[in-house]
Design an enzyme around this catalytic site. Sequence first.
Site, short mmCIF file in Angstrom:
data_model
loop_
_atom_site.label_atom_id
_atom_site.label_comp_id
_atom_site.label_asym_id
_atom_site.label_seq_id
_atom_site.Cartn_x
_atom_site.Cartn_y
_atom_site.Cartn_z
CE LYS A 14 -4.39 -2.47 1.73
NZ LYS A 14 -4.40 -2.00 3.68
CE1 TYR A 54 -9.82 -2.69 -0.13
CE2 TYR A 54 -8.49 -1.68 -1.22
CZ TYR A 54 -8.37 -2.10 -0.06
OH TYR A 54 -7.01 -2.88 0.20
CG ASN A 117 -3.44 -2.63 6.79
OD1 ASN A 117 -3.27 -1.68 5.81
ND2 ASN A 117 -4.93 -2.72 7.41
CG HIS A 120 -5.87 -6.15 -0.33
ND1 HIS A 120 -7.00 -5.79 0.02
CD2 HIS A 120 -6.08 -7.04 -1.59
CE1 HIS A 120 -7.77 -7.08 -0.17
NE2 HIS A 120 -7.01 -8.10 -1.48
CD GLU A 131 -8.81 -9.35 -3.58
OE1 GLU A 131 -10.27 -8.07 -2.42
OE2 GLU A 131 -7.78 -9.21 -3.27
N1 UDP Z 1 -9.60 -0.93 7.11
C1 UDP Z 1 -9.73 0.44 8.29
N2 UDP Z 1 -10.73 0.60 9.16
C2 UDP Z 1 -11.77 -0.41 9.59
C3 UDP Z 1 -11.18 -1.69 9.16
C4 UDP Z 1 -10.41 -1.60 8.04
O1 UDP Z 1 -9.03 1.28 7.63
O2 UDP Z 1 -12.04 -0.53 10.37
C5 UDP Z 1 -9.43 -0.86 6.01
C6 UDP Z 1 -7.78 -1.26 6.61
O3 UDP Z 1 -6.54 -0.63 5.34
C7 UDP Z 1 -7.91 -2.56 6.04
C8 UDP Z 1 -9.15 -2.28 4.41
O4 UDP Z 1 -10.27 -1.07 5.10
O5 UDP Z 1 -6.81 -3.30 5.44
C9 UDP Z 1 -10.38 -3.91 4.34
O6 UDP Z 1 -11.14 -3.78 5.29
P1 UDP Z 1 -11.26 -5.68 5.61
O7 UDP Z 1 -11.44 -5.73 7.22
O8 UDP Z 1 -11.16 -5.84 4.02
O9 UDP Z 1 -9.00 -6.14 6.86
P2 UDP Z 1 -8.03 -7.19 5.43
O10 UDP Z 1 -8.59 -8.11 4.57
O11 UDP Z 1 -7.17 -6.47 4.82
O12 UDP Z 1 -7.25 -7.33 6.55
MG MG Z 2 -10.26 -7.86 3.11
#
Ligand code: UDP
Ligand code: MG
Length: 142
Positions: A14, A54, A117, A120, A131
């Site tokens: 990212k 997204y 974070n 992805h 994806e």
């Molecule tokens: N995210 C965020 N706040 C939250 C949850 C998710 O900003 O409370 C962002 C974070 O960058 C995350 C992405 O949205 O990686 C997608 O969320 P998901 O729940 O799919 O998490 P992931 O699969 O990336 O672990």
């Molecule tokens: Mg996810």
Amino acid sequence: MADQAGNLTFAIIKPDAVGAGNTGKIIDRIIGGGFRIRAMKMIHQTRKQSEGFYEVHRGKPFYEGLTEFMSSGPCVVMVLEKDGAVKAWRDLMGATDPTKADEGTIRKEFGGSVGENATHGSDSDENAAIEISFFFSKLELV
Ligand code: UDP
Ligand code: MG
């Protein structure tokens, strides 16, 4: 190895991690983790593209911030191959919230916050296929 459900996943380094100069270290962790990189490119997404990627999160409280962040700078998109690739890559990344991620995971080491974070990873074989095809054609998988 023939491409089949279960051995491919989709990954993004990212904009926070690319901007912090951590691209090489993360790629090193991917290779060290036993993944084969089947496709890779650096892109700078428009807001419309990050919203499209997204789409499943549209309406959630973090959607606006997430899509703004993901279009804020360059990122690296990749197709990774390994047996059980989806779970293996999520295990190497660690929990979404870096403060809750296990020691030794990429998000623990390189993630700054739950939003920014570092990486992805797809959450299922079905979404991995969706994806991958969002960013790569079949011809680009080498
Ligand atoms: N995210 C965020 N706040 C939250 C949850 C998710 O900003 O409370 C962002 C974070 O960058 C995350 C992405 O949205 O990686 C997608 O969320 P998901 O729940 O799919 O998490 P992931 O699969 O990336 O672990
Ligand atoms: Mg996810």
